[in-house]
Design an enzyme around this catalytic site. Sequence first.
Site, PDB file in Angstrom:
ATOM      1  N   ASN A  23     111.102 119.703 -83.736  1.00  0.00           N
ATOM      2  CA  ASN A  23     111.369 118.636 -84.700  1.00  0.00           C
ATOM      3  C   ASN A  23     112.282 117.557 -84.137  1.00  0.00           C
ATOM      4  O   ASN A  23     112.448 116.509 -84.749  1.00  0.00           O
ATOM      5  CB  ASN A  23     111.922 119.219 -86.003  1.00  0.00           C
ATOM      6  CG  ASN A  23     110.838 119.966 -86.753  1.00  0.00           C
ATOM      7  OD1 ASN A  23     109.647 119.785 -86.483  1.00  0.00           O
ATOM      8  ND2 ASN A  23     111.236 120.838 -87.662  1.00  0.00           N
ATOM      9  N   CYS A 118     102.141 120.106 -92.452  1.00  0.00           N
ATOM     10  CA  CYS A 118     102.002 121.397 -93.152  1.00  0.00           C
ATOM     11  C   CYS A 118     101.838 121.189 -94.660  1.00  0.00           C
ATOM     12  O   CYS A 118     102.522 120.375 -95.267  1.00  0.00           O
ATOM     13  CB  CYS A 118     103.240 122.265 -92.912  1.00  0.00           C
ATOM     14  SG  CYS A 118     103.267 122.979 -91.257  1.00  0.00           S
ATOM     15  N   ARG A 123     105.258 116.179-100.126  1.00  0.00           N
ATOM     16  CA  ARG A 123     105.663 115.460 -98.903  1.00  0.00           C
ATOM     17  C   ARG A 123     105.557 113.941 -99.034  1.00  0.00           C
ATOM     18  O   ARG A 123     104.860 113.258 -98.287  1.00  0.00           O
ATOM     19  CB  ARG A 123     104.875 115.968 -97.688  1.00  0.00           C
ATOM     20  CG  ARG A 123     104.769 117.456 -97.687  1.00  0.00           C
ATOM     21  CD  ARG A 123     105.031 118.241 -96.514  1.00  0.00           C
ATOM     22  NE  ARG A 123     106.103 117.934 -95.625  1.00  0.00           N
ATOM     23  CZ  ARG A 123     106.092 118.393 -94.364  1.00  0.00           C
ATOM     24  NH1 ARG A 123     105.050 119.013 -93.925  1.00  0.00           N
ATOM     25  NH2 ARG A 123     107.117 118.135 -93.571  1.00  0.00           N
ATOM     26  N   ASP A 306     112.799 126.066 -92.997  1.00  0.00           N
ATOM     27  CA  ASP A 306     111.788 126.471 -91.998  1.00  0.00           C
ATOM     28  C   ASP A 306     111.880 127.947 -91.640  1.00  0.00           C
ATOM     29  O   ASP A 306     110.975 128.481 -90.998  1.00  0.00           O
ATOM     30  CB  ASP A 306     111.920 125.629 -90.721  1.00  0.00           C
ATOM     31  CG  ASP A 306     111.562 124.184 -90.977  1.00  0.00           C
ATOM     32  OD1 ASP A 306     111.884 123.328 -90.144  1.00  0.00           O
ATOM     33  OD2 ASP A 306     110.981 123.905 -92.050  1.00  0.00           O
ATOM     34  N   ARG A 398     101.237 125.066 -83.044  1.00  0.00           N
ATOM     35  CA  ARG A 398     101.817 123.721 -83.178  1.00  0.00           C
ATOM     36  C   ARG A 398     103.317 123.738 -82.872  1.00  0.00           C
ATOM     37  O   ARG A 398     103.879 122.736 -82.452  1.00  0.00           O
ATOM     38  CB  ARG A 398     101.614 123.210 -84.615  1.00  0.00           C
ATOM     39  CG  ARG A 398     100.229 122.731 -84.955  1.00  0.00           C
ATOM     40  CD  ARG A 398     100.210 122.074 -86.314  1.00  0.00           C
ATOM     41  NE  ARG A 398     101.355 121.186 -86.448  1.00  0.00           N
ATOM     42  CZ  ARG A 398     102.107 121.098 -87.556  1.00  0.00           C
ATOM     43  NH1 ARG A 398     101.816 121.832 -88.607  1.00  0.00           N
ATOM     44  NH2 ARG A 398     103.135 120.278 -87.612  1.00  0.00           N
TER      45      ARG A 398
HETATM   46  C1  EPZ Z   1     111.162 117.722 -91.567  1.00  0.00           C
HETATM   47  O1  EPZ Z   1     110.159 117.412 -92.514  1.00  0.00           O
HETATM   48  C2  EPZ Z   1     110.560 118.779 -90.668  1.00  0.00           C
HETATM   49  N1  EPZ Z   1     109.373 118.236 -90.012  1.00  0.00           N
HETATM   50  C3  EPZ Z   1     110.183 120.016 -91.488  1.00  0.00           C
HETATM   51  O2  EPZ Z   1     109.762 121.015 -90.561  1.00  0.00           O
HETATM   52  C4  EPZ Z   1     111.420 120.528 -92.211  1.00  0.00           C
HETATM   53  O3  EPZ Z   1     111.035 121.617 -93.043  1.00  0.00           O
HETATM   54  C5  EPZ Z   1     112.040 119.410 -93.045  1.00  0.00           C
HETATM   55  O4  EPZ Z   1     112.332 118.272 -92.208  1.00  0.00           O
HETATM   56  C6  EPZ Z   1     113.338 119.849 -93.710  1.00  0.00           C
HETATM   57  O5  EPZ Z   1     114.251 120.255 -92.724  1.00  0.00           O
HETATM   58  C7  EPZ Z   1     109.541 117.447 -88.937  1.00  0.00           C
HETATM   59  O6  EPZ Z   1     110.655 117.191 -88.511  1.00  0.00           O
HETATM   60  C8  EPZ Z   1     108.284 116.926 -88.298  1.00  0.00           C
HETATM   61  P1  EPZ Z   1     112.396 115.941 -95.448  1.00  0.00           P
HETATM   62  P2  EPZ Z   1     110.330 116.106 -93.482  1.00  0.00           P
HETATM   63  O7  EPZ Z   1     112.067 114.505 -95.505  1.00  0.00           O
HETATM   64  O8  EPZ Z   1     111.023 115.037 -92.726  1.00  0.00           O
HETATM   65  C9  EPZ Z   1     111.687 115.111-100.054  1.00  0.00           C
HETATM   66  C10 EPZ Z   1     108.419 122.709 -89.706  1.00  0.00           C
HETATM   67  O9  EPZ Z   1     108.052 123.791 -90.163  1.00  0.00           O
HETATM   68  N2  EPZ Z   1     111.308 113.746 -99.634  1.00  0.00           N
HETATM   69  O10 EPZ Z   1     113.747 116.366 -94.963  1.00  0.00           O
HETATM   70  O11 EPZ Z   1     109.028 115.824 -94.095  1.00  0.00           O
HETATM   71  C11 EPZ Z   1     110.672 116.148 -99.615  1.00  0.00           C
HETATM   72  O12 EPZ Z   1     109.621 116.254-100.563  1.00  0.00           O
HETATM   73  C12 EPZ Z   1     108.394 121.480 -90.588  1.00  0.00           C
HETATM   74  O13 EPZ Z   1     108.856 122.532 -88.527  1.00  0.00           O
HETATM   75  C13 EPZ Z   1     111.119 112.772-100.619  1.00  0.00           C
HETATM   76  O14 EPZ Z   1     111.235 113.032-101.822  1.00  0.00           O
HETATM   77  O15 EPZ Z   1     111.310 116.718 -94.575  1.00  0.00           O
HETATM   78  C14 EPZ Z   1     111.501 117.409 -99.547  1.00  0.00           C
HETATM   79  O16 EPZ Z   1     111.624 117.953-100.854  1.00  0.00           O
HETATM   80  C15 EPZ Z   1     107.873 121.764 -91.981  1.00  0.00           C
HETATM   81  N3  EPZ Z   1     110.793 111.500-100.236  1.00  0.00           N
HETATM   82  C16 EPZ Z   1     112.881 116.906 -99.116  1.00  0.00           C
HETATM   83  O17 EPZ Z   1     112.874 115.505 -99.360  1.00  0.00           O
HETATM   84  C17 EPZ Z   1     110.665 111.169 -98.911  1.00  0.00           C
HETATM   85  O18 EPZ Z   1     110.395 109.978 -98.627  1.00  0.00           O
HETATM   86  C18 EPZ Z   1     113.183 117.133 -97.640  1.00  0.00           C
HETATM   87  O19 EPZ Z   1     112.121 116.576 -96.894  1.00  0.00           O
HETATM   88  C19 EPZ Z   1     110.859 112.164 -97.930  1.00  0.00           C
HETATM   89  C20 EPZ Z   1     111.179 113.450 -98.311  1.00  0.00           C
END
Ligand code: EPZ
Length: 419
Positions: A23, A118, A123, A306, A398
């Site tokens: 990540n 995923c 998301r 994660d 992945r």
């Molecule tokens: C990153 O996803 C990681 N992916 C995820 O890892 C990880 O689970 C996640 O961060 C949390 O640590 C990558 O880095 C590619 P977020 P991301 O934005 O950026 C909400 C793995 O298994 N949200 O921190 O998509 C969202 O719905 C993957 O390695 C909004 O509401 O996660 C969630 O509830 C899976 N609006 C929370 O924030 C937005 O615009 C956290 O999501 C963005 C997110």
Amino acid sequence: MDKFIITGGKKLVGEINISGFKNAILGLIPATLLANDKCIITNVPMISDVYILKDIMSALGAQVILDEINHTIEIDTSTVKECKASYDIAKSLRASYYLLGAGLGRFKKAEVAYPGGCDIGSRPIDLHIKGFEALGSSFKIEHGIIHCVAEKLVGNNIYMDVISVGATINIMLAGAMAEGTTVIENAAKEPHIVDVANFLNAMGADVRGAGTDVIRIKGVERMHGCTYSVIPDQIEAGTYIVAAAATEGDVLIKNVIPKHLESITAKIKELGVEIIEYDDSIRVRGKKDLKSINIKTLPYPGFPTDLQQPLSVLLTKAEGTSIVTESIFEGRFKYVDELKRMGANIKVDGRTAIIRGNTPLSSTQITATDLRAGAACVIAGLMSDGQTEIHDIKHVERGYENIVEKLRGVGADIRKVTE
Ligand code: EPZ
């Protein structure tokens, strides 16, 4: 379709070397667009997401050399003239959204297909767009393509309603060369936020406060190439810590930053597993009798979402009942149906899973529904008696470099079979 075949019941004993953080590298590679120069990144994990991003950068016109032997990637983005990532190359990767921030930062324009990733919840990317608009970008979605364009990018104060890793990184990318200063409040504090900030600064940016909830980005005129090493993958490390505990093994997990794993090792110790920390490694000595615990996933430094899926498998071994609350993604319990087919006694109610312990898992055929669910399936196979077949392992590959070789290296009976 490929599958894993695991004959379980064997203790994992020996040493596992952890790779670079998936990540983090998924943010660093798009960020090289800002350099308009050549960057060399080392300690790169050779995982399918990296291969996909390499193809995306090449499609944009960058010169990319991926050296699998030395785990490095060399990217020269001086030949990239615009940032347009079509659906067929961007759809399979959530991290393709970083091309929006990097493309805006470099060209003041980016056209990227709506990101994939995923299937663990809705998301959304509203916080990414809120950040871009605060800096002066317009935004529209047409035929599945996100269009962002700005006459100029001007620093602004942005408060994140929800702590978002992706949105925090994307705003850093877009703000790196904006006029004036951008302040991100309620920023995500994950180690890879710090890694991306350090990488931006190595390219000449001026980012301060990463790792805290207030990040200040002072826009600079131009950036340049650099050489940088990715931090170790604490989620991969946490997965193998759980696997060692689940098999009552004795494993030295090498090339880690123990501080990044504190929330994980604290929970593993609470279970009754012995953890010995060294400067850049952690020894895990599993125990037969485990105590049930409760987990709530939270943004860093809380327990990482994660690792919710891998650790929940281990909890089927613990004495009593454990409660797991998934506060980040609403759809991250899909793997429970697969575990139930192995005899697990788990009740899911919304964002909570109630796991009754002392339920031995019996081998059967199961399917990986996403990356970390796939890791949970592997741990279930290692724990159960007999031969477990895991389908749809493309999800696992992945994010886990050489998972078969790494597990075989500590005595697991696992092999990959092409159907
Ligand atoms: C990153 O996803 C990681 N992916 C995820 O890892 C990880 O689970 C996640 O961060 C949390 O640590 C990558 O880095 C590619 P977020 P991301 O934005 O950026 C909400 C793995 O298994 N949200 O921190 O998509 C969202 O719905 C993957 O390695 C909004 O509401 O996660 C969630 O509830 C899976 N609006 C929370 O924030 C937005 O615009 C956290 O999501 C963005 C997110």
